[in-house]
Design a protein around this motif. Structure first.
Motif, PDB file in Angstrom:
ATOM      1  N   ILE B   6       0.845  -1.212   0.000  1.00 59.15           N
ATOM      2  CA  ILE B   6       0.000   0.000   0.000  1.00 59.15           C
ATOM      3  C   ILE B   6       0.878   1.259   0.000  1.00 59.15           C
ATOM      4  O   ILE B   6       0.615   2.221  -0.728  1.00 59.15           O
ATOM      5  N   ASN B  11       0.239   5.293  -4.617  1.00 63.86           N
ATOM      6  CA  ASN B  11      -0.955   5.176  -3.769  1.00 63.86           C
ATOM      7  C   ASN B  11      -1.115   6.344  -2.786  1.00 63.86           C
ATOM      8  O   ASN B  11      -2.016   6.335  -1.953  1.00 63.86           O
ATOM      9  N   LEU B  12      -0.218   7.315  -2.908  1.00 65.07           N
ATOM     10  CA  LEU B  12      -0.255   8.445  -1.961  1.00 65.07           C
ATOM     11  C   LEU B  12      -1.555   9.230  -2.127  1.00 65.07           C
ATOM     12  O   LEU B  12      -1.917   9.631  -3.231  1.00 65.07           O
ATOM     13  N   VAL B  13      -2.278   9.447  -1.028  1.00 64.47           N
ATOM     14  CA  VAL B  13      -3.515  10.233  -1.115  1.00 64.47           C
ATOM     15  C   VAL B  13      -3.491  11.476  -0.230  1.00 64.47           C
ATOM     16  O   VAL B  13      -4.262  12.400  -0.430  1.00 64.47           O
TER      17      VAL B  13
END
Lengths: 76, 255, 353
Positions: B6, B11-13
């Motif tokens: 993850i 996948n950085l939000v």
């Protein structure tokens, strides 16, 4: 519907242990340390229920010190 | 799926805004200033105005705002930030010029500068942190301290016969012809933070469109001076501050 | 034209970017002239009537902090209100011009001319250890000329500068040659000349921060020591004064501004009366021409300080003289301009010592 899996990284030296992220998390993923403190002497936020995190970012959004980085991935 | 799978760049939000410096902020744990700093930093970057921003910091807890947001800053004398901003914006009309002030700075010692800068319709945005107390000097009564609220200089509670009424300067600002956007927001929940960010963005956009002065009040907590945990301070704010300082837009002059 | 008008025209012509002021007698013609001239339509100069002197000086702080050539003007009570901002500008090392067309005090005082703001101007006025570059014009021509000079010195040393005039020079009408038109600096020129200015953080440069705050004692001492070193340099390099009939003088009058004009007449009257008098007119009140006065003490037998106040500059003259010769003060108060004849009587008293 695809399930989202999330993960957070807490910058523990920046964290002041205000606990607002713990309150903001709808799933109880985060908690403050009870035994460890950072260099400034604050208890800090840590992930205690990793599998539950959906990466909703609520913890990071409410963090006044910008300590939390959030990642999110769709479960295959 | 493992945590390692993850935690990958794609996948950085959410991460700390790029314009928020790495230096830890001096604010107390849970302080609303931190949230608002993040929002201001995000909005400047999203507008692409990093190289064209001239920010004015106050005297008060946010005096060191210039250490935390990575743009050019002027540090004003107590209450005078809107005067600085007025001149800077007139001299540099294509720059984003905003002040960041607390309740003592903006609504007490700087009332004259605040009212007149707004009334002249200066194309500036004013971010107003209202936590109803003087934080930096140790929790004294502010112009916005609620009736009955205890502070270091009204230890038995603000008494209208002794201290007068709390000042709703945001309501006054909305009455002035020079203001284009006046709003009252908070940063105690995710939803409130997202709304506050939209408000800051609108105020900054309006200033660049030359529509006049904007005032964005953020009803805030001061857990240290209120002598509460940050969580409790948020609840206290909802129960006591919001009834007197209701959230929402007071004025939005559509073009 | 009037001295006040000369200031306004000189500002427009020498590339001033902004004027921020508040009406007060006897200097309102500066703002009035600027408003009538509408320089925002020609040179692009900003002119703004502020809500108070406090706001005016802080507008100047903001403008100066962004590298612009900005100024304000007022008269004594208004200048008192500006002291906070002047101290902050000295602390933040901001170049700007403040014009004081002074009047009699204390308090609301009188609208008549006075030089009673000498102490306030050269000894501080605001809080903290700082100095204000101070120019004292004695004619309408100098009102015009000193605008550019004050800006030049202010930017050379990153320090606020003041033109300390008085109601007599401000209201007096004389012929004046105005400076040639010069365009305002471009954005590139400001960036090159004022790399410290807050104009927007370009590219990879680190942010420019304009502040007078230094909470740690060591940090604040270092800032103060740097300021003091700058002040010593200004004292070495920027002393300006004018001498009149001093080469053979036995008695010296020291006077600035309006009082210097009277003193010139007194010098002639004294020479007719057989007293070899000369005049030293400080043009910079800070830095003060102490060295020149000290050297003249080896030549003259006594000094008269003529001031339109209760005796302020006389203290600096006495410091320079170091007790070697008598130094006396004469002046009138309340807005009364001394007559040359009454000054001559004072000079005679010194000559009789």
């Amino acid at each position: 519907m695809a399930k989202m899996k999330g993960a957070t990284i807490v910058d523990i030296e920046r964290c002041k242990g205000c606990r607002l992220c713990v309150v903001a998390c709808p799933l109880g993923v985060l908690a403050l340390t009870t035994k460890a403190v950072n260099l400034k002497g604050y208890p800090y936020a840590e992930t205690v229920l990793q599998d539950t995190c959906t990466g909703c970012t609520a913890c990071a959004v409410v963090c006044p010190d910008g300590c939390i980085t959030v990642y999110r991935k769709k479960e295959e | 799926m493992t945590t390692e799978e993850i935690i990958r760049p794609e996948n950085l939000v959410y991460r700390k805004p790029e314009l928020l410096n790495d230096v830890p902020m001096h604010y107390c744990p849970g302080c609303s200033h931190g949230m608002v700093h993040k929002l201001v930093a995000e909005v400047i970057a999203e507008m692409g105005m990093t190289e064209k921003t001239i920010a004015i910091s106050p005297v008060g807890c946010a005096v060191f705002a210039y250490k935390y947001i990575d743009v050019d800053w002027q540090e004003a004398a107590h209450g005078r930030a809107p005067a600085l901003a007025s001149a800077v914006k007139r001299l540099w009309p294509d720059r984003l010029v905003f002040t960041y002030q607390g309740d003592g700075d903006l609504a007490c010692i700087g009332t004259g500068e605040t009212i007149h800068a707004i009334n002249r319709g200066e194309n500036i945005a004013i971010i107003f942190i209202n936590n109803a107390i003087y934080g930096m000097t140790g929790g004294q009564m502010a112009p916005t301290t609620l009736l009955g609220m205890k502070t270091a200089t009204c230890p038995y509670g603000r008494d209208v016969h002794l201290h007068g009424y709390p000042l709703k300067i945001t309501e006054i600002a909305a009455l002035l012809d020079g203001s284009c956007y006046v709003t009252r927001q908070a940063v105690h929940t995710v939803a409130a933070i997202l709304k506050a960010k939209k408000a800051i963005r609108k105020a900054f956009d309006y200033s660049m469109q030359g529509r006049g002065a904007s005032l964005v009040e953020i009803v805030s907590t001061c857990s240290t001076s209120w002598k509460m945990t940050p969580e409790k301070a948020n609840r206290w704010m909802e129960e006591n501050m919001f009834p007197f300082y209701p959230l929402g837009d007071l004025k939005d002059s559509k073009p | 034209m009037k001295g006040n008008e000369a200031i306004a025209h000189a500002a427009i012509r020498t590339g001033c970017d902004g004027y921020f002021g508040y009406p007060i007698t006897p200097q309102s013609e500066i703002l009035e002239t600027l408003a009538a001239e509408k320089p925002w339509e020609t040179t692009g100069m900003v002119v703004l009537q502020a809500e108070s002197e406090t706001a005016s000086i802080n507008m100047v702080y903001g403008g100066a902090a962004s590298g612009k050539r900005v100024m304000t003007s007022s008269s004594s009570p208004g200048i008192s209100l500006m002291q906070e901002g002047i101290s902050y500008m000295a602390g933040a090392e901001l170049p700007a011009l403040i014009v004081n067309v002074s009047r009699g005090g204390p308090g609301l005082g009188t609208i008549q001319p006075s030089q009673a703001d000498y102490f306030q101007t050269v000894k501080g006025g605001g809080h903290g250890d700082y100095r204000l570059i101070t120019l004292a014009p004695a004619s309408v021509q100098e009102m015009a000329d000193f605008v550019d000079l004050a800006f030049t010195l202010a930017f050379r040393y990153r320090n606020p500068a003041m033109i300390l005039s008085d109601g007599a020079i401000g209201q007096m009408m004389e012929k004046v040659v105005l400076p040639e038109y010069r365009p305002r600096r471009t954005e590139e020129e400001i960036a090159a000349g004022c790399p410290w200015a807050t104009t927007g953080r370009k590219g990879l440069r680190s942010p420019n921060i304009i502040t007078s705050l230094g909470l740690r004692s060591e940090e604040m001492e270092a800032i103060n020591l740097r300021l003091q070193a700058k002040y010593r340099e200004i004292e070495r390099k920027e002393v300006r004064y004018e001498e009149y009939l001093t080469s053979d003088a036995e008695y010296l009058i020291v006077a600035f501004g309006s009082a210097a004009r009277i003193s010139k007449k007194v010098t002639s009257l004294a020479r007719e009366a057989g007293i070899k008098a000369g005049l030293l007119r400080p043009i910079t009140l800070w830095p003060f021409p102490s060295e020149r006065i000290a050297s003249l003490c080896g030549q003259v037998k006594g000094i008269l300080s003529l001031e339109i106040n209760a005796g302020q500059m006389v203290e600096d003259i006495r410091l320079a003289a170091g007790g070697r010769i008598p130094v006396r003060w004469y002046g009138r108060l309340g807005g009364i301009i001394p007559e040359p004849e009454e000054v001559l009587e004072e000079l005679k008293k010194i000559a009789a010592l």
